[in-house]
Scaffold this active site. Sequence first.
Site, PDB file in Angstrom:
ATOM      1  N   GLU A  17      -3.915  -3.384  -8.960  1.00  0.00           N
ATOM      2  CA  GLU A  17      -2.930  -4.078  -8.131  1.00  0.00           C
ATOM      3  C   GLU A  17      -2.934  -5.578  -8.389  1.00  0.00           C
ATOM      4  O   GLU A  17      -3.952  -6.237  -8.158  1.00  0.00           O
ATOM      5  CB  GLU A  17      -3.206  -3.833  -6.645  1.00  0.00           C
ATOM      6  CG  GLU A  17      -2.202  -4.541  -5.736  1.00  0.00           C
ATOM      7  CD  GLU A  17      -2.543  -4.387  -4.254  1.00  0.00           C
ATOM      8  OE1 GLU A  17      -1.626  -4.533  -3.427  1.00  0.00           O
ATOM      9  OE2 GLU A  17      -3.718  -4.144  -3.933  1.00  0.00           O
TER      10      GLU A  17
ATOM     11  N   ASP B 205       2.764  -3.855  -4.859  1.00  0.00           N
ATOM     12  CA  ASP B 205       2.871  -4.363  -3.494  1.00  0.00           C
ATOM     13  C   ASP B 205       3.994  -5.399  -3.454  1.00  0.00           C
ATOM     14  O   ASP B 205       3.884  -6.467  -4.065  1.00  0.00           O
ATOM     15  CB  ASP B 205       1.540  -4.986  -3.057  1.00  0.00           C
ATOM     16  CG  ASP B 205       1.500  -5.313  -1.583  1.00  0.00           C
ATOM     17  OD1 ASP B 205       2.490  -5.887  -1.080  1.00  0.00           O
ATOM     18  OD2 ASP B 205       0.481  -5.029  -0.924  1.00  0.00           O
TER      19      ASP B 205
ATOM     20  N   GLN C  41       3.568  -0.573  -1.870  1.00  0.00           N
ATOM     21  CA  GLN C  41       3.200  -1.063  -0.545  1.00  0.00           C
ATOM     22  C   GLN C  41       4.178  -2.138  -0.099  1.00  0.00           C
ATOM     23  O   GLN C  41       4.835  -2.785  -0.931  1.00  0.00           O
ATOM     24  CB  GLN C  41       1.776  -1.626  -0.540  1.00  0.00           C
ATOM     25  CG  GLN C  41       0.716  -0.551  -0.746  1.00  0.00           C
ATOM     26  CD  GLN C  41      -0.691  -1.111  -0.830  1.00  0.00           C
ATOM     27  OE1 GLN C  41      -0.925  -2.158  -1.428  1.00  0.00           O
ATOM     28  NE2 GLN C  41      -1.641  -0.409  -0.250  1.00  0.00           N
TER      29      GLN C  41
ATOM     30  N   GLU D  69       1.246  -1.864   4.548  1.00  0.00           N
ATOM     31  CA  GLU D  69       0.042  -2.692   4.563  1.00  0.00           C
ATOM     32  C   GLU D  69       0.374  -4.057   5.169  1.00  0.00           C
ATOM     33  O   GLU D  69       0.413  -5.074   4.481  1.00  0.00           O
ATOM     34  CB  GLU D  69      -0.536  -2.848   3.149  1.00  0.00           C
ATOM     35  CG  GLU D  69      -1.963  -3.379   3.168  1.00  0.00           C
ATOM     36  CD  GLU D  69      -2.546  -3.577   1.787  1.00  0.00           C
ATOM     37  OE1 GLU D  69      -3.730  -3.269   1.604  1.00  0.00           O
ATOM     38  OE2 GLU D  69      -1.819  -4.040   0.888  1.00  0.00           O
TER      39      GLU D  69
END
Length: 260
Positions: free
Chosen positions: A143, A178, A204, A240
């Site tokens: 990530e 993300d 996310q 998240e």
Amino acid sequence: MPRFAANLSMMYTEHDFLDRFAAAAADGFRAVEYLFPYEHPAAELRARLDANGLVQALFNAPPGDWAAGERGIAALPGREAEFRAAFGRALEYAGVIGNDRIHVMAGLIPADADRARCRATYLENLSHAAGAATAQGITVLVEPINTRDMPGYFLNRQDEGQAICKEVGAANLKVQFDCYHCQIVEGDVSKKLQRDFAGIGHIQIAGVPERHEPDLGELNYPYLFDVIDNLGYQGWIGCEYRPRAGTSDGLGWIKPYLKR
């Protein structure tokens, strides 16, 4: 239609951790994720999932000494044996809990570090992790994380994450995209999703810039959800974010999707 997983490390913190599973299920979630499972027996976590009709979408491999400020060890030279043992523990938990995604954190790199050596270590460790995960049908994730929230983190950009995965060359190594981190570092989120979709293994979300609910801030998530749907994404979207107040009170944004 997007499918959402509640991140129990950030959401439902008004409850004890093991009680967050039931709280998320009561609000309509059908999957959860969180940072780390290792403070609890894997069988207990599986029991909470089963009791509440939940799927485990994701958790992270052990990151080193989190309390001391470490944020992963995969790109830290000299700690390869520790990384392999830690990833083995993650696989043991996944074997009980049932998730098919494990995120491996790269780590914080000193400003004077030899980045080429760190990158070589990262590639070696990811290759090992992907190979070890194959037998369990698990996808290993990397990530890119923004430099504002985590200064010194080794991996920051989407193109860097994709390049790492391609260099390792394992089919079960992908990028955890993300939207919050991408917007802070690069922006142009929808185009990055479209460009890199084949190499994305998990998505996310959070509002930018404060990491609250996704209906707050500068990203137009209803538009992004349509982009993600049109790309044919079948995985979970991890929520998240840190609720601005109570978790349940802030879920107005998700109700239209849960009703579909």
